[in-house]
Design a protein around this motif. Structure first.
Motif, short mmCIF file in Angstrom:
data_model
loop_
_atom_site.label_atom_id
_atom_site.label_comp_id
_atom_site.label_asym_id
_atom_site.label_seq_id
_atom_site.Cartn_x
_atom_site.Cartn_y
_atom_site.Cartn_z
N CYS A 238 0.82 -1.22 0.00
CA CYS A 238 0.00 0.00 0.00
C CYS A 238 0.85 1.27 0.00
N ASP A 239 0.26 2.35 -0.50
CA ASP A 239 0.96 3.63 -0.53
C ASP A 239 1.22 4.15 0.88
N ARG A 240 0.19 4.07 1.71
CA ARG A 240 0.32 4.49 3.11
C ARG A 240 -0.48 3.53 3.97
N LEU A 241 -0.21 3.57 5.25
CA LEU A 241 -0.96 2.72 6.17
C LEU A 241 -1.13 3.42 7.50
N ALA A 242 -2.13 2.98 8.23
CA ALA A 242 -2.36 3.44 9.59
C ALA A 242 -2.45 2.20 10.48
N ILE A 243 -1.82 2.28 11.63
CA ILE A 243 -1.86 1.18 12.61
C ILE A 243 -2.90 1.52 13.66
N ILE A 244 -3.87 0.63 13.83
CA ILE A 244 -4.91 0.81 14.83
C ILE A 244 -4.78 -0.30 15.87
N ASP A 245 -4.91 0.09 17.13
CA ASP A 245 -4.79 -0.87 18.22
C ASP A 245 -5.76 -0.48 19.32
N ARG A 246 -6.64 -1.42 19.68
CA ARG A 246 -7.65 -1.17 20.71
C ARG A 246 -8.47 0.09 20.41
N GLY A 247 -8.79 0.26 19.13
CA GLY A 247 -9.66 1.36 18.72
C GLY A 247 -8.97 2.69 18.51
N ARG A 248 -7.67 2.77 18.79
CA ARG A 248 -6.94 4.03 18.66
C ARG A 248 -5.93 3.97 17.52
N LEU A 249 -5.80 5.08 16.81
CA LEU A 249 -4.79 5.19 15.76
C LEU A 249 -3.46 5.54 16.42
N VAL A 250 -2.46 4.66 16.27
CA VAL A 250 -1.20 4.86 16.97
C VAL A 250 -0.08 5.33 16.05
N ALA A 251 -0.22 5.15 14.75
CA ALA A 251 0.82 5.60 13.81
C ALA A 251 0.25 5.57 12.41
#
Length: 364
Positions: A238-251
């Protein structure tokens, strides 16, 4: 054609909603540069004991048009809930979101008109042919018979399934079925295509086929692809990604930038006496480094890890500790996930955490 009173009330709800997808209204707002934009998006559920569970908590996200964007996280992290909110299938508790230029709260019908949604589980009829499945879906979207036949032929060609159009779905391979399901979501030419765990349950070859198809789809049609996954190698596509953990965006960021932010290589040594070797490595390494021993051997993070290996090996061998193997690898997306959450994405999967070994040596 004469229209009878009450006809709309008798029509299936899905058909009435899908009919809106045929022709954009004259007063439809134009689609902005960002295909998806959220601010402070929250979805909460009350618990039986009076507590509140936040499935999605304060999500701020921007996805550009024509981008392939990955939502990376373990099962239960909030990925599917976010998809439901963005497709106007669930109502957020608070916050706001626009998708393809439409507001999910005030214009849910327009959101549904402009997006396609591939669910985790198959929704095609295995006893119908590929062509029949698509034609029925096109008619449910309100396309006239001639247009339904034309669009069915077009998306079959896009999916590379023209030669299997008369094959029952149950005779198709897993990868072909998934491509057929993607093709079904393209019948109404959506501006944004959501794919929730698109390759779950497929073997590596079929997964590679699906991703080759998705890349071709974006190149040919400029589609915006929003992919949820817990497969690290898929996020690399993917061009970009977001890491989600326990409902929160962490990076969030490009895969390369997220890995570069960690910076240091992971150095792993396997010796005849890892416990003794660990103390030697700890004395030689910078004082701010954590040295651990796990199933892989002795591990720590060092800048320019390859340059450290000869020095560490020489010191160990001088003390009579044989080094069986040594490696230095740049950061991976699993390292990124560990850096931001304190655990690997494999250990974060529900039901697998107890079986996963505790990871050490993952940071400073």
């Amino acid at each position: 054609m004469q229209r009878h009173a009450g006809e709309d009330d008798l029509a299936p709800a899905a058909l009435r909603t899908a009919a809106l997808a045929r022709t954009p209204a004259a007063d439809d707002p134009p689609e902005p540069a960002c295909a998806i934009s959220t601010r402070g998006l929250v979805k909460s559920y009350p618990g039986p004991d009076g507590t509140t569970t936040h499935a999605v908590s304060g999500l701020d996200l921007d996805v550009r048009r024509g981008e392939t964007f990955a939502f990376l996280g373990p099962n239960g992290a909030g990925k599917s809930t976010t998809i439901s909110l963005l497709c106007a299938l669930a109502r957020p508790t608070s916050g706001r979101a626009t998708v393809a230029g439409a507001d999910v709260l005030t214009q849910p019908h327009l959101v549904r008109r402009r997006v396609g949604m591939l669910f985790q589980h198959s929704a095609v009829d295995p006893d119908l042919t590929a062509e029949q499945n698509l034609h029925i879906h096109a008619r449910l979207y309100g396309l006239p018979r001639r247009d339904a036949r034309r669009r069915t032929a077009e998306v079959l060609e896009t999916a590379g399934l023209t030669d299997r159009r008369r094959s029952p779905v149950r005779t198709l391979s897993g990868g072909m079925r998934r491509r057929l399901e993607i093709a079904r979501q393209l019948l109404h030419a959506p501006g944004v295509l959501f794919l929730d765990e698109p390759t779950t349950g497929l073997d590596p070859h079929a997964r590679a086929e699906v991703w080759e198809h998705l890349r071709a789809l974006r190149e040919r049609h400029g589609s915006t692809l929003f992919v949820t996954t817990h497969y690290l190698e898929e996020a690399e596509n993917c061009d970009r990604l977001a890491i989600i953990d326990r409902g929160r965006l962490v990076a969030q960021g490009t895969p390369l930038a997220l890995k570069a932010a960690i910076g240091d290589d992971r150095v792993v040594l396997r010796t005849d006496d890892d416990d003794a070797a660990k103390e030697v490595v700890r004395r030689l390494a910078p004082p701010d480094r954590t040295v651990g021993v796990d199933a892989d051997g002795i591990s720590l993070r060092l800048p320019g890890g390859s340059a450290w290996i000869p020095r560490l090996c020489a010191a160990l061998e001088a003390l009579g500790i044989a080094v069986n193997s040594a490696s230095a690898t740049p950061p991976t997306l699993d390292d990124v996930f560990f850096h931001h959450t304190g655990r690997s994405i494999g250990a974060a999967q529900p039901g697998r955490a107890a079986a996963a070994a505790t990871r050490t040596g993952g940071g400073r």
